[in-house]
Design a protein around this motif. Structure first.
Motif: not given
Length: 224
Positions: A117-124, A143-150, A211-216
């Motif tokens: 889902h991180h391939y879409g912007d916040l609205a998408a 169950v969602v796993f994503e790249n995230v910002r700090a 879950w949290r590790a590196y950028g996920q």
């Protein structure tokens, strides 16, 4: 960027390359499956959206062979790889669709959305999560796993530096790592964990980070 899907890798190369790009990728998939199985004891119908080459479903089938699985992906090339990997599943279980446009194939007990889902912007992203909510049955689990910002710019800089160093240790070139981070804000749109939790609340879920590790980061979401 590869032309046959939204990731940075061609579909044929995705499975090998993602393990050099996303830290702990195998453990990430197994954790997503474990959370789903623990949270929803009777998972008769399970949809994996953004399924890629079908690795999560192949792993999940070993743990819950009685479950009926559906797979969805907007990339024909990825879906073809998933079909080849899972020949025992009926053809109608493979849906050429992104999460926002998923057809009315529910209700599902479980939906997994892993690194898609991180391939879409916040609205998408909100449209995608809302569509998943609509397709889950009462008490269903997302169950969602994503790249995230700090949460802060400083934290994000540290996170990115560590993640880039990990990719270099995995053998990726400096140019490849640089291209990866240049995609942020253009081809991938990670948001903060706090923004994820707010979005899940708005779309009708009670959610927890698992879950949290590196950028996920990974989230368990129960349909309210």
């Amino acid at each position: 960027m590869a032309s046959d899907n939204t990731t940075a890798h061609a579909a044929r190369d995705y499975e090998a390359e993602v393990k050099r790009t996303i830290p702990f990728h195998d453990e990430l998939l197994d954790t997503a499956i474990d959370v789903a199985l623990t949270a929803r004891a009777a998972q008769r119908r399970w949809l994996d959206t953004g399924c890629g080459p079908g690795e999560l479903v192949a792993r999940a089938m070993l743990r819950t062979p009685e479950t009926h699985f559906w797979l969805a992906d907007p990339s024909p090339a990825m879906l073809e790889l998933a079909r080849a990997r899972l020949p025992s599943l009926p053809p109608e279980r493979f849906l050429l669709s992104g999460s926002e446009e998923l057809p009315d194939a529910g209700p599902f007990d479980v939906i997994t959305a892993i690194q898609c889902h991180h391939y879409g912007d916040l609205a998408a992203r909100e449209r995608a999560v809302s569509r998943c909510h609509a397709l889950l049955g009462e008490g269903g689990v997302l169950v969602v796993f994503e790249n995230v910002r700090a949460e802060t710019p400083e934290g994000h800089a540290v996170q990115s530096e560590r993640w880039g160093a990990w990719q270099r240790r995995m053998g990726r070139s400096l140019a490849a790592v640089t291209r990866h981070f240049e995609r942020e804000g253009k081809a991938m749109f990670p948001v903060r964990v706090s923004e994820h939790l707010a979005l899940f609340d708005r779309t009708g879920f009670g959610a927890e980070i698992v879950w949290r590790a590196y950028g996920q980061a990974g989230f368990f979401c129960r349909k309210r």
